[in-house]
Every structure is written in C-alpha cells, then in structure tokens.
Design a protein around this motif. Sequence first.
Motif, mmCIF file in Angstrom:
data_model
loop_
_atom_site.group_PDB
_atom_site.id
_atom_site.type_symbol
_atom_site.label_atom_id
_atom_site.label_comp_id
_atom_site.label_asym_id
_atom_site.label_seq_id
_atom_site.Cartn_x
_atom_site.Cartn_y
_atom_site.Cartn_z
ATOM 1 N N TYR A 11 0.844 -1.195 0.000
ATOM 2 C CA TYR A 11 0.000 0.000 0.000
ATOM 3 C C TYR A 11 0.882 1.250 0.000
ATOM 4 O O TYR A 11 1.852 1.333 0.761
ATOM 5 N N PHE A 12 0.509 2.198 -0.851
ATOM 6 C CA PHE A 12 1.153 3.517 -0.855
ATOM 7 C C PHE A 12 0.145 4.490 -0.254
ATOM 8 O O PHE A 12 -0.944 4.693 -0.792
ATOM 9 N N VAL A 13 0.490 5.072 0.896
ATOM 10 C CA VAL A 13 -0.442 5.904 1.659
ATOM 11 C C VAL A 13 0.022 7.360 1.633
ATOM 12 O O VAL A 13 1.172 7.655 1.977
ATOM 13 N N GLU A 14 -0.876 8.248 1.214
ATOM 14 C CA GLU A 14 -0.616 9.692 1.225
ATOM 15 C C GLU A 14 -1.525 10.337 2.271
ATOM 16 O O GLU A 14 -2.736 10.118 2.264
ATOM 17 N N VAL A 15 -0.932 11.107 3.176
ATOM 18 C CA VAL A 15 -1.685 11.729 4.265
ATOM 19 C C VAL A 15 -1.458 13.235 4.229
ATOM 20 O O VAL A 15 -0.317 13.698 4.312
ATOM 21 N N ALA A 16 -2.555 14.002 4.106
ATOM 22 C CA ALA A 16 -2.470 15.462 4.090
ATOM 23 C C ALA A 16 -2.902 16.011 5.444
ATOM 24 O O ALA A 16 -4.007 15.731 5.923
ATOM 25 N N THR A 17 -2.022 16.768 6.075
ATOM 26 C CA THR A 17 -2.325 17.410 7.351
ATOM 27 C C THR A 17 -2.933 18.787 7.098
ATOM 28 O O THR A 17 -2.416 19.558 6.290
ATOM 29 N N GLY A 18 -4.024 19.097 7.787
ATOM 30 C CA GLY A 18 -4.708 20.360 7.593
ATOM 31 C C GLY A 18 -4.045 21.509 8.330
ATOM 32 O O GLY A 18 -3.182 21.317 9.205
ATOM 33 N N ALA A 19 -4.472 22.720 7.998
ATOM 34 C CA ALA A 19 -3.875 23.926 8.571
ATOM 35 C C ALA A 19 -4.244 24.140 10.032
ATOM 36 O O ALA A 19 -3.612 24.932 10.725
ATOM 37 N N GLN A 20 -5.276 23.430 10.526
ATOM 38 C CA GLN A 20 -5.727 23.637 11.896
ATOM 39 C C GLN A 20 -4.943 22.832 12.923
ATOM 40 O O GLN A 20 -5.246 22.881 14.115
ATOM 41 N N SER A 21 -3.951 22.066 12.493
ATOM 42 C CA SER A 21 -3.172 21.245 13.420
ATOM 43 C C SER A 21 -2.374 22.118 14.378
ATOM 44 O O SER A 21 -1.820 23.149 13.988
ATOM 45 N N THR A 22 -2.303 21.667 15.624
ATOM 46 C CA THR A 22 -1.555 22.406 16.646
ATOM 47 C C THR A 22 -0.526 21.536 17.329
ATOM 48 O O THR A 22 0.009 21.907 18.367
ATOM 49 N N TRP A 76 -4.718 17.285 15.944
ATOM 50 C CA TRP A 76 -4.214 17.005 14.610
ATOM 51 C C TRP A 76 -5.371 17.070 13.622
ATOM 52 O O TRP A 76 -6.358 16.349 13.771
ATOM 53 N N HIS A 77 -5.247 17.939 12.628
ATOM 54 C CA HIS A 77 -6.260 18.078 11.592
ATOM 55 C C HIS A 77 -5.822 17.281 10.368
ATOM 56 O O HIS A 77 -4.851 17.647 9.695
ATOM 57 N N CYS A 78 -6.516 16.176 10.082
ATOM 58 C CA CYS A 78 -6.235 15.382 8.885
ATOM 59 C C CYS A 78 -7.184 15.845 7.774
ATOM 60 O O CYS A 78 -8.399 15.700 7.896
ATOM 61 N N ASP A 79 -6.613 16.376 6.702
ATOM 62 C CA ASP A 79 -7.420 16.897 5.606
ATOM 63 C C ASP A 79 -7.948 15.771 4.723
ATOM 64 O O ASP A 79 -9.141 15.657 4.471
ATOM 65 N N TRP A 80 -7.033 14.911 4.236
ATOM 66 C CA TRP A 80 -7.448 13.788 3.406
ATOM 67 C C TRP A 80 -6.377 12.692 3.428
ATOM 68 O O TRP A 80 -5.244 12.922 3.803
ATOM 69 N N ILE A 81 -6.797 11.504 3.000
ATOM 70 C CA ILE A 81 -5.894 10.361 2.874
ATOM 71 C C ILE A 81 -6.212 9.667 1.554
ATOM 72 O O ILE A 81 -7.389 9.496 1.207
ATOM 73 N N GLN A 82 -5.169 9.278 0.827
ATOM 74 C CA GLN A 82 -5.372 8.450 -0.360
ATOM 75 C C GLN A 82 -4.497 7.209 -0.236
ATOM 76 O O GLN A 82 -3.312 7.305 0.050
ATOM 77 N N VAL A 83 -5.113 6.039 -0.444
ATOM 78 C CA VAL A 83 -4.406 4.767 -0.325
ATOM 79 C C VAL A 83 -4.441 4.060 -1.679
ATOM 80 O O VAL A 83 -5.517 3.870 -2.260
ATOM 81 N N THR A 84 -3.269 3.694 -2.166
ATOM 82 C CA THR A 84 -3.163 2.948 -3.423
ATOM 83 C C THR A 84 -2.631 1.557 -3.132
ATOM 84 O O THR A 84 -1.564 1.409 -2.537
ATOM 85 N N ASN A 85 -3.409 0.536 -3.511
ATOM 86 C CA ASN A 85 -2.923 -0.833 -3.444
ATOM 87 C C ASN A 85 -2.103 -1.051 -4.714
ATOM 88 O O ASN A 85 -2.660 -1.269 -5.788
ATOM 89 N N THR A 86 -0.772 -0.944 -4.609
ATOM 90 C CA THR A 86 0.072 -1.023 -5.792
ATOM 91 C C THR A 86 0.129 -2.433 -6.367
ATOM 92 O O THR A 86 0.605 -2.624 -7.482
ATOM 93 N N THR A 87 -0.369 -3.424 -5.622
ATOM 94 C CA THR A 87 -0.409 -4.798 -6.121
ATOM 95 C C THR A 87 -1.578 -5.007 -7.064
ATOM 96 O O THR A 87 -1.446 -5.655 -8.105
ATOM 97 N N ALA A 91 -11.123 13.086 4.533
ATOM 98 C CA ALA A 91 -11.366 12.994 5.977
ATOM 99 C C ALA A 91 -11.877 14.296 6.588
ATOM 100 O O ALA A 91 -13.000 14.359 7.091
ATOM 101 N N ASP A 92 -11.024 15.345 6.564
ATOM 102 C CA ASP A 92 -11.345 16.631 7.191
ATOM 103 C C ASP A 92 -11.808 16.428 8.631
ATOM 104 O O ASP A 92 -12.880 16.863 9.034
ATOM 105 N N ILE A 93 -10.975 15.732 9.420
ATOM 106 C CA ILE A 93 -11.315 15.441 10.809
ATOM 107 C C ILE A 93 -10.189 15.908 11.717
ATOM 108 O O ILE A 93 -9.049 16.083 11.282
ATOM 109 N N ILE A 94 -10.515 16.118 12.979
ATOM 110 C CA ILE A 94 -9.540 16.551 13.978
ATOM 111 C C ILE A 94 -9.448 15.477 15.060
ATOM 112 O O ILE A 94 -10.467 15.094 15.655
ATOM 113 N N LEU A 95 -8.236 14.979 15.284
ATOM 114 C CA LEU A 95 -7.991 13.978 16.321
ATOM 115 C C LEU A 95 -7.259 14.632 17.481
ATOM 116 O O LEU A 95 -6.419 15.511 17.295
#
Length: 322
Positions: free
Chosen positions: A146-157, A221-232, A241-245
């Motif tokens: 899996y190739f995982v891309e994680v975008a952190t949002g501007a609201q992260s502290t 932590w503000h996660c803006d979006w995630i994209q997962v590619t199954n390279t297999t 996502a646009d969620i705050i953890l």
Amino acid sequence: MEAKATKSRRSISGVGTVHYYGVDVETGRERGAGDLPECFINIMSSSTRQETGPLTMRPPAKEFTEGGVDSFRLESSVNVTDITHIDIGHRFAQGGWFVERVTVTNETTGQQLVFPCHRWLDRDRDDGKMTRTLRSGSPQRATAEYFVEVATGAQSTVQLAHAGVFVDISGAEGRTGRLQLSGPNARFQPSGVDTFTLRQQPDVGVMDALDLGYSGEGGKWHCDWIQVTNTTTGDVAFFPADIILSSEQPLMQCVASQTDRMGNPRRSIAAMTDDQPPTTLRSGYQVTFQTKRSMCSGANGEVSFDITGERGSSGKSPHSLL
C-alpha cells in the motif's frame, strides 16, 4: 533434509523412541518481521489423529531472520506418520512475526510438506492472531503493498512526527489491522503531505473504509485527506477525511469516496481484464529545480521534462516556472 530411518530416531531410557522433524521457517522482509526470541509449532495429522504437541523453536540470534530462513531439528516422542496441518505461533504480547512459509520434514518417514502462510502473527497487526493453523498447499490470504498519502490540515496544533499515527484499512476481504505510519521523513506538518509505503500487508480487496488514529498526547491534529493505493492490484481509495484527532478523540473512521484525489472516477477492480486495460488516470506532481549560482543560469519562460515510471510516461510537454 531427509534422513534414513535408522538415523532419525533413538531410544532413551525412560523416554522411548525419539523422532526428529526438520523445520525451515521463512520470515518476510517487512521491518520488524522477525522480532521474536522464540515460537512454537505443533505438527498434526487429521487422518491418524496424531500430534507432536507444541515444540519450541529458538533462533540462535534471539530473533528470526528478516527475509531469510531459520532451520531447526526438533525432537518428539510421537511419529506423525501422515502430516496434514500445523499450528505455529507465539505467546508474546510485544513483538510480531511475518511468516512466509514453513517446510516440515518427518525424518522417520521422509514425508516433506510446505505450508504457505504470508501473514502476520502479531496482536497489533493483521487480524490480531498470534497462532495460525496452516495446511499444506492451501491458499492463504494474499498480501499487498500500500502507498499511503496523508495530508495534514492547517488547523493542526501538534507535531506528530513521533506520536504513533496509524491506519486500519477495511475492504471486501477483511482488514489489515493497525498499520503504523512512521519513518525518518514523517513530519505531519500543517498543510503538508506525508507518504508511506507499507509492504507485505494483508490484501483487503476493494477498499471501502479505514480507521485513523494516533497515540500522541496534547494538541490537535487536523487530517485533511488520505489516499491509499494498493500497488499490487491497482485499487485507489480516496478518503476526504477533514477530521480533527486529539487525546479526547484519538480514533475516527473514514469512508472511501467514489472519486480519487484528482477527481477521476474510481475504477472497479473486477472490470479490469487483460484485453481491457485500465484507463490512465490524471495525477499531480510537485517538481523542484535547483539552479546553480552563475551568470545567466536562470530561465525565463518554459521548460520541458518527461516523468517516466513503472506505469509509463507522463509525456514531454512545456511547463511554466512559477
């Protein structure tokens, strides 16, 4: 590995005949795949109802060899004359083991069998099982990269570089279990994108959801979006996502979108055939140039370049320098 019957067993006073089994264990190449000091194997037969009982295997290096094979010669008072399956596992809450396959040879009878596995034995990965029953030649759950891309949002502290971010990917064939997103370049900076390659993980089929969380303390932590590619398999799942953890809410679930990050309609894995290749998808690239400090070293206007990879070429075309 086979041995003559006269050399494969011996008698010990008060114990009886001892039989020998050769066991070769192949460990995967994933990081931490052999992080165990010992394991056990129980060699069994469903036809004769015989079993050796748990036999302990301790590698000399006090851990199993990542990407290699560890060999053992084990003793048992039981001669399992028709081996059909094995149990292999460990009892350690900390540490995991990715087993590719196990080869067992009964030196008394000469029977030799290969037991495919291709799965984790780890409380915190895959399905959480630390013991598996393997049958010779039986198809086991496939693995994928899996190739995982994680975008952190501007609201992260909070700086999450060492906070233990993880994903648990779900699909039509099950779930991966918690996969840690870590590495020397992981930063999770506000408005930044981090990428991770996760090898030899369970293939969950067409991805439909994932659990996202982190084990850090303090801040948000503000996660803006995630994209997962199954390279297999080529499956691409985009999770807007646009969620705050936070420490109060460390885990949330995201559902896959019907498009990828670039707005391409999501492909159906079942629709891909040899005579109908998948449609080429649009992708975005961030390109950085470094110009030497010399007279007339800069460029005014446009430059051309062609990006080439395993899936083809982007094509040579002019690009403006912003």
